[in-house]
Design a protein around this motif. Structure first.
Motif, PDB file in Angstrom:
ATOM      1  N   CYS B  45     130.108  87.641  66.446  1.00  0.00           N
ATOM      2  CA  CYS B  45     131.293  87.123  67.154  1.00  0.00           C
ATOM      3  C   CYS B  45     132.041  88.155  67.979  1.00  0.00           C
ATOM      4  O   CYS B  45     132.800  87.800  68.873  1.00  0.00           O
ATOM      5  N   LEU B 107     138.770  93.045  74.616  1.00  0.00           N
ATOM      6  CA  LEU B 107     139.198  94.193  75.422  1.00  0.00           C
ATOM      7  C   LEU B 107     138.261  95.382  75.219  1.00  0.00           C
ATOM      8  O   LEU B 107     137.925  96.086  76.176  1.00  0.00           O
ATOM      9  N   ILE B 125     129.403  90.250  84.129  1.00  0.00           N
ATOM     10  CA  ILE B 125     130.475  90.055  83.141  1.00  0.00           C
ATOM     11  C   ILE B 125     130.004  89.084  82.057  1.00  0.00           C
ATOM     12  O   ILE B 125     130.181  89.329  80.858  1.00  0.00           O
ATOM     13  N   ASN B 126     129.374  87.987  82.492  1.00  0.00           N
ATOM     14  CA  ASN B 126     128.871  87.022  81.501  1.00  0.00           C
ATOM     15  C   ASN B 126     127.959  87.704  80.499  1.00  0.00           C
ATOM     16  O   ASN B 126     128.062  87.480  79.287  1.00  0.00           O
ATOM     17  N   MET B 129     129.838  90.188  78.210  1.00  0.00           N
ATOM     18  CA  MET B 129     130.824  89.610  77.297  1.00  0.00           C
ATOM     19  C   MET B 129     130.237  88.497  76.429  1.00  0.00           C
ATOM     20  O   MET B 129     130.963  87.868  75.653  1.00  0.00           O
ATOM     21  N   ALA B 130     128.935  88.256  76.561  1.00  0.00           N
ATOM     22  CA  ALA B 130     128.321  87.106  75.858  1.00  0.00           C
ATOM     23  C   ALA B 130     128.416  87.234  74.343  1.00  0.00           C
ATOM     24  O   ALA B 130     128.349  86.237  73.626  1.00  0.00           O
ATOM     25  N   LEU B 133     132.978  85.953  71.004  1.00  0.00           N
ATOM     26  CA  LEU B 133     133.409  84.552  70.940  1.00  0.00           C
ATOM     27  C   LEU B 133     134.915  84.435  71.074  1.00  0.00           C
ATOM     28  O   LEU B 133     135.658  85.308  70.626  1.00  0.00           O
ATOM     29  N   GLY B 137     139.020  79.445  73.911  1.00  0.00           N
ATOM     30  CA  GLY B 137     138.472  79.157  75.231  1.00  0.00           C
ATOM     31  C   GLY B 137     139.137  79.921  76.365  1.00  0.00           C
ATOM     32  O   GLY B 137     139.397  79.357  77.425  1.00  0.00           O
ATOM     33  N   TYR B 139     137.772  82.244  78.119  1.00  0.00           N
ATOM     34  CA  TYR B 139     136.706  82.956  78.824  1.00  0.00           C
ATOM     35  C   TYR B 139     136.969  83.150  80.324  1.00  0.00           C
ATOM     36  O   TYR B 139     136.708  84.217  80.875  1.00  0.00           O
ATOM     37  N   LEU B 140     137.441  82.105  81.001  1.00  0.00           N
ATOM     38  CA  LEU B 140     137.615  82.245  82.455  1.00  0.00           C
ATOM     39  C   LEU B 140     138.727  83.231  82.782  1.00  0.00           C
ATOM     40  O   LEU B 140     138.641  83.974  83.771  1.00  0.00           O
ATOM     41  N   ARG B 141     139.754  83.249  81.958  1.00  0.00           N
ATOM     42  CA  ARG B 141     140.826  84.227  82.193  1.00  0.00           C
ATOM     43  C   ARG B 141     140.334  85.637  81.897  1.00  0.00           C
ATOM     44  O   ARG B 141     140.726  86.590  82.569  1.00  0.00           O
ATOM     45  N   ILE B 142     139.476  85.769  80.891  1.00  0.00           N
ATOM     46  CA  ILE B 142     138.904  87.087  80.594  1.00  0.00           C
ATOM     47  C   ILE B 142     138.096  87.571  81.795  1.00  0.00           C
ATOM     48  O   ILE B 142     138.228  88.717  82.239  1.00  0.00           O
ATOM     49  N   ARG B 143     137.278  86.685  82.338  1.00  0.00           N
ATOM     50  CA  ARG B 143     136.440  87.079  83.477  1.00  0.00           C
ATOM     51  C   ARG B 143     137.318  87.486  84.671  1.00  0.00           C
ATOM     52  O   ARG B 143     137.073  88.500  85.312  1.00  0.00           O
TER      53      ARG B 143
END
Lengths: 713, 155
Positions: B45, B107, B125-126, B129-130, B133, B137, B139-143
């Protein structure tokens, strides 16, 4: 006892309980005590805020912060009405109050529950400050303006900061909150702005204290071996090998508890580090009774659900004459199925407690503080007032932490241990001892007119009853299983039935509760009817929603947002679904394709939301984004299976969660509204599964009626 | 029990612990560095991600005895490092966290990714960061935050 009273009350009140709770809330016992002990400084006009001579406004949040943003949204309500400067606002988490049901955090209710009372709390303070300034200047209070943390008298140019007025404000009688004049919308300074979360900095620096991070002097760490068999129990345990592990201090047996707590009992290993406790647990020699359910399998449960959905259920609701309509031409029918689902929050279960003679201190990531306190007090046979409950940040709630099992278990252990103790649920504990979203099957039958529109719908829900699980013998077993089933479509003849099928699998509250299952079936069915009638799925819905301007507006919005009218890229299809409920309405379009094994790939999700007036668009968008990931994870991957008398999944390899590479593009539109705010934590979860099912049905050329929607090869 | 010494966030720390104890529990239960989170204990995770000499590792399956002289950086150390200020600022600008439990691990993985690949594409990035977990949700803000933090992103 208090425990059951609080939960049942919440359930019966449903998610629109704001008004009823508000009355209780305004003067709960601790609030009265707080008022009686108002100090000269700082200024504390009610339980919700204090203002210091340093101008700092400290606002109390009496909901649990589990990621949904209550630490930001709720103080915005107080601060806006008060006329405070946002950068001068500090947040305080309220301790648990055994008698204050407002503290229950669930049902997407935090903002709607708080909308009126928290603004009134701010208004009371504002009026006292205004009166204090007016007295000082010997002018009418109505001539004074309050904004930006300052009271001004424009006619004379005089002004005073809040901090300069607190001593005098404390001497002003507290006015009646119900009589407060609240700001009109055009005067809002904070409400409606996309403010950043106040807890973001601490969460980025690793400084936010979650339940697992609670550290108390002298504390010990524990893990528990719980009976893995449904209905099983501990036969015998030998702790010699465990106690030989360095750091292991105690091995303690824990008794099971029946409903409503549902604790399976087990053996706790107490150690000086979590790791030693985990190693000690591995070294326990335990024999479990396998219980009466070893023959139960997912296949057998599914068969029972399907058979019951095809049989006769208890009549719940009827309008028109559905029986008559459905007996003519052969109706169109379909049966939908969905599995048990785990919550799988990133922070697994945990609780920390110190039990002393006649009192207890608890640190628990709970969504329902009154029931957590209630169960502790009942177990220890002490008054609830003797239980102190601190609520740390919660690493994901999603309904799992409504249950008080993890608190009860920690109390059972702490009362046998001479030190404060923290129980950590390892990931497999959390996965295996969840209260799962109920599985079930639903049958829908429709009589259709010449154009293919339904004139009658029979809807039969078959599955376990949450009420029966927590309150055996409950008179309304269907009450929690039918939420969201009363559809808004203009279909004159309708009948709802419920067939109760209880199973040994523990069930509970999972984000969006039964609304998600019921609207999956209904909306997947409506899309099938539209396809069958060869009518566009949005147009088909709009034709049956002429009396619902909010849903019509959402369907138009999501049509634009998703490029619904433009051709779908090669190999892709779009599906649409709506969600309705208590106040919040949502429309979503999912655009998907199929991989080599026919596994769905989601490329884009468009989501139009009408949740009334938006308090903080940043937080609403975050909830929508998260709900989309949550809903897709469930629709694409989630399934808890049962074999050999136990749930089979243990971790993220066999219960996978969506990861970043699988993320679709997300488009969100918030509708403009003057309706009071309604909840946003759950509704956006609901349309994902039916919209995805509709898209995949088109791609496969065959109706998808079973969740999760996985590869076929 | 063995007397062990490891460098954590630039400070040499001495511990009495079994060498097979995972670094995660030494950080959390012995050193009081609770920013590093337990999520699964199986490396599935990413919640427990820390750096060993700048590379991201899962502290839940890194035995204390394997750390040796490598420098351990945790979220507490990362947040204090000026060179990562841009990353934490980007996280704030995108207002990434919800519940926040996975964010220290996110981070740490993001910092290691930017260290290897200063201007990552979406797909880099995907991939990077895969392993982390997020049940909320984000994920898009992280990217977006990683793009924003990349050296060539507009300041």
């Amino acid at each position: 006892v208090t425990v059951r009273l609080t939960r049942r009350r919440l359930i019966e009140l449903g998610v629109t309980s704001g008004a009823a709770l508000a009355l209780e809330l305004w003067m709960p016992p601790r609030t009265l005590r707080a008022l009686a002990s108002v100090a000269a400084e700082p200024f504390r006009p009610n339980a919700w805020l204090t203002i210091g001579a340093d101008d700092i406004v400290t606002i109390t949040v009496a909901k649990s912060e589990m990621g949904q943003g209550v630490f930001t949204a709720l103080p915005m309500l107080v601060a806006d009405e008060l006329g405070a400067v946002w950068s001068r606002v500090r947040i305080r988490q309220a301790d648990g109050d055994p008698f204050n049901e407002y503290q229950n955090t669930g049902g997407s209710s935090s903002v709607p529950d708080s909308w009126d009372i928290l603004r009134r709390a701010g208004a009371v303070a504002r009026e006292m400050l205004r009166t204090a300034a007016a007295r000082r200047w010997s002018v009418p209070p109505t001539d004074c303006r309050v904004a930006d943390g300052i009271v001004r008298h424009p006619a004379t140019g005089r002004s005073a900061r809040f901090g300069e007025l607190v001593a005098e404000a404390t001497t002003i009688p507290v006015p009646d909150a119900a009589g407060m004049q609240l700001k009109p919308r055009e005067e809002y300074q904070l409400i409606g702005r996309p403010l950043g979360r106040v807890d973001t900095p601490a969460k980025i620096r690793g400084e936010a204290t979650f339940g697992t991070d609670v550290r108390v002097p002298g504390m010990r760490f524990a893990v528990v071996a719980r009976c893995p068999y449904l209905g099983g129990r501990l036969l015998r345990v030998s702790s010699a090998r465990a106690l030989a592990i360095a750091g292991v201090q105690r091995v303690v047996e824990l008794q099971p508890m029946g409903p409503p707590v549902h604790l399976r009992g087990g053996v706790a290993v107490v150690a000086d580090t979590t790791w030693a406790a985990i190693e000690g647990r591995k070294a326990l020699d335990i024999e479990w009774d396998h219980g009466p359910h070893t023959g139960v399998t997912t296949a057998s449960l599914k068969r029972t659900f399907r058979d019951s959905a095809a049989g006769v259920g208890k009549l719940v609701r009827e309008a028109g004459s559905p029986g008559e309509s459905l007996t003519g031409r052969p109706p169109f029918e379909a049966t939908y199925e969905y599995p048990f689902l785990a919550h799988a929050a990133m922070e697994p279960g945990n609780c920390t407690a110190r039990v002393s003679e006649g009192s207890a201190e608890i640190w628990a990531p709970t969504q329902f503080p009154p029931s957590a306190i209630g169960v502790a007090a009942a177990l220890l046979r002490i008054p609830p007032e003797k239980v102190t409950l601190s609520i740390p940040f919660i690493g994901g709630g999603f309904g799992r932490r409504i249950n008080e099992d993890f608190v009860a278990e920690c109390i059972l252990l702490a009362r046998q241990v001479d030190h404060p103790v923290q129980i950590l649920w390892t990931r497999d504990d959390d996965m295996q001892h969840d209260f799962y979203r109920p599985a079930g099957a639903q049958r829908l039958e429709a009589a259709l007119d010449d154009r293919g529109f339904p004139t009658a719908i029979l809807h039969r829900i078959a599955g376990p009853s949450t009420n029966s699980f927590y309150t055996p013998g409950h008179l309304r077993p269907e009450a929690q299983e039918i939420w969201g089933s009363d559809f808004p479509y203009a279909i004159p003849n309708r009948r709802l039935e419920y067939a109760e099928v209880n199973t040994p699998v523990p069930i509970g509250w999972w984000r969006a509760v039964s609304v998600a299952q019921n609207q999956f079936c209904l909306e997947a069915f409506v899309s099938e009817l539209a396809d069958r009638a060869r009518i566009d799925a949005i147009a088909f819905r709009k034709a049956m929603l002429s009396g619902h301007p909010r849903l019509l507006g959402l369907l138009n919005a999501v049509s634009d947002l998703s490029d619904w009218r433009s051709p779908v890229p090669q190999g892709r299809a779009r599906g649409v679904a709506i969600s309705w409920g208590d106040g919040t309405f949502v429309a979503e379009v999912v655009e998907a394709s199929l991989g080599e094994r026919e596994e769905p790939r989601v490329h884009r999700v468009s989501c139009a939301i009408d949740c009334g007036l938006v308090v903080n668009p940043n937080l609403v968008a975050a909830q929508a984004e998260g709900s989309i990931v949550w809903g897709l994870t469930g629709a694409l991957k989630g399934e808890i299976t049962v074999a050999d008398g136990m749930p089979q999944q243990r971790h993220f390899a066999d219960y996978p969660i969506m990861r970043m590479p699988e993320m679709p593009e997300i488009r969100i539109r918030l509708m403009e509204s003057n309706t009071p705010p309604s909840g946003i934590g759950e509704p956006c979860v609901v349309p994902l599964a039916p919209a995805l099912a509709a898209a995949v049905s088109r791609l496969r050329g065959a109706a998808v009626r079973t969740l999760p929607i996985r590869a076929t090869a | 029990m063995t007397r062990l010494s490891i460098n954590v966030n630039g400070i040499q720390r001495h511990l009495d612990a079994a060498p097979e104890m995972p670094l995660l529990w030494a950080l959390r239960d012995l050193l009081g560095l609770t920013g590093t989170k337990y999520g699964c204990g199986l490396g599935q995770c990413g919640a427990c991600t820390v750096h060993l000499d700048g590379a991201a590792v899962r502290s839940c399956d890194t035995p204390l005895g394997a750390v040796g002289t490598k420098k351990v950086t945790t979220i507490e150390g990362l947040a204090a490092e000026p060179r990562w200020h841009r990353l934490t600022s980007a996280w704030t600008a995108e207002d990434v966290p919800q519940c926040g439990y996975c964010q220290p691990g996110q981070l740490m993985s993001a910092a290691a990714l930017l260290h290897r690949t200063p201007n990552p594409s979406d797909s880099e990035i995907n991939q990077g960061m895969a392993g982390n977990l997020c049940r909320c949700g984000t994920y898009l803000r992280i990217r977006s935050a990683i793009h924003r933090a990349a050296p060539e992103a507009p300041r």
